[in-house]
Write an enzyme that holds these catalytic residues in place. Structure first.
Site, PDB file in Angstrom:
ATOM      1  N   CYS A 200       0.943  -1.735   0.178  1.00 26.29           N
ATOM      2  CA  CYS A 200       0.103  -0.191   0.181  1.00 26.29           C
ATOM      3  C   CYS A 200       1.097   1.433   0.058  1.00 26.29           C
ATOM      4  CB  CYS A 200      -0.975   0.405   1.603  1.00 26.29           C
ATOM      5  SG  CYS A 200      -0.094   0.412   2.640  1.00 26.29           S
ATOM      6  N   THR A 201       0.306   2.569   0.455  1.00 25.50           N
ATOM      7  CA  THR A 201       1.487   3.642   0.086  1.00 25.50           C
ATOM      8  C   THR A 201       2.338   3.981   2.117  1.00 25.50           C
ATOM      9  OG1 THR A 201      -1.185   5.520  -0.311  1.00 25.50           O
ATOM     10  CG2 THR A 201       1.127   5.724  -0.253  1.00 25.50           C
TER      11      THR A 201
END
Length: 355
Positions: A200-201
């Protein structure tokens, strides 16, 4: 007693931020740990961070902390001292430093107590969020990216995946993380014998997703340490080839950090190569979409001719039109269904299962 929230208008705060001359650094961090009294913890930390002139967004819950902030460079050491001493679990916590940054990412400090630091919808008393997958550093990520027995799983939303992702990564198509978790289990059911790499980020979603996959019987589960932000930093520092292509969407004024030179998305209005997100300028819409410079000029920053026409009406008429639909059209609207219906974008073909 000090005021523990902002009382100044957004317009004035933004003007103040833009007028600052001291450089700022954009930082994100998270940590899963137990906070017995989230409100007291929040209030204590708010006072200290405000003294360091920190701006940004911080969520606090009994399960931990999640933050995206900017810090004046001349206050950075003081900020770290405050954070590292706020709780033993936060001592020397990893800070994800933005890759592309002009320091103008936030203009107000907002700290909120929530039920969870990331909304996961998990209501299972047997779920153990501490039982997470194995961390992967950048060199390990690259090695696994070339392994045919490994599946990379993107645990971000559709608008994030659209502008950038790891090569051949599986998209879990949903508007929310809580919807993605059970979908990921179903989509990966036939890949249980493979290595599963979640990302994810900044790491907060994929860490919990890795625990969720282990909870559902998957064995070889990994997640990218520090998410895309830390992967890109490590890869560039070590001169490694980038396996992530495109742009990393971020939740602040920048709306994205360039990771590779590849532009893999297209303008939602004309189809030109473009990966720049914006919000529709119509106050009654604010749809998040991709718009090229040509269409930005043509539609004056709006997502459609309907919104452009509405934006040019007298304010009272605009308010009358918006009346009754405000709850469904919040600022920073990210609904995939709304995007497709407003701009007539067909739903992408998505694999039902991981191969």
């Amino acid at each position: 007693m000090p005021v523990l929230h902002n009382r100044i208008s957004n317009e004035e705060l933004k003007a103040r931020m833009l007028a600052e001359t001291e450089p700022r650094t954009t930082v994100s961090f998270y940590k899963y740990f137990t906070i017995d009294d989230p409100k007291a913890f929040r209030d204590r930390l708010y006072i200290q961070l405000e003294q360091c002139k920190v701006l940004g967004r911080i969520y606090i819950a009994t399960e931990g902390i999640n933050a995206q902030i900017s810090v004046p460079n001349n206050q950075f050491d003081a900020f770290k001292a405050v954070l590292f001493s706020a709780h033993p679990a936060l001592d020397q916590i990893r800070l994800n430093i933005a890759l592309e940054d002009d320091g103008k990412s936030f203009w107000v400090l907002r700290m909120k107590v929530r039920e969870r630091i990331v909304a996961d919808g998990i209501d299972d008393p047997t779920f153990n969020p501490a039982n997470v997958g194995q961390y992967l550093k950048a060199d390990q990520v690259n090695a696994m990216a070339d392994d045919p027995d490994t599946v990379f799983v993107d645990m971000r939303n559709h608008y994030e995946y659209e502008v950038g992702h790891f090569e051949n990564a599986l998209e879990v198509p949903s508007d929310t993380f809580r919807e993605q978790l059970p979908m990921a289990v179903e989509m990966l059911d036939e890949a249980r014998d493979k290595n599963i790499v979640m990302y994810c980020t900044g790491g907060i979603r994929c860490e919990k997703a890795s625990a969720y996959m282990l909870h559902h019987g998957f064995k070889n589960v990994y997640h990218v340490e520090g998410g895309i932000i830390e992967y890109a930093r490590q890869a560039k520092a070590q001169g490694l080839p980038l396996k992530f292509i495109g742009k990393n969407f971020v939740f602040d004024e920048r709306m994205g950090e360039r990771i590779s030179d590849d532009v893999i998305a297209h303008c939602h209005q004309c189809g030109a190569s473009c990966d720049s997100h914006t919000n529709c300028r119509n106050e009654g819409c604010h749809l998040l979409f991709i718009q090229c410079p040509t269409c930005a000029a043509k539609y004056e920053g709006c997502c459609s001719t309907q919104c452009l026409d509405e934006m040019k009406l007298p304010l009272e008429e605009q308010r009358a039109i918006r009346s009754g639909r405000e709850n469904g059209m919040k600022i920073f609207n990210k609904s995939k269904g709304l995007l497709q219906s407003t701009l007539h974008i067909p739903a992408p073909e998505v694999k039902d299962k991981a191969e």
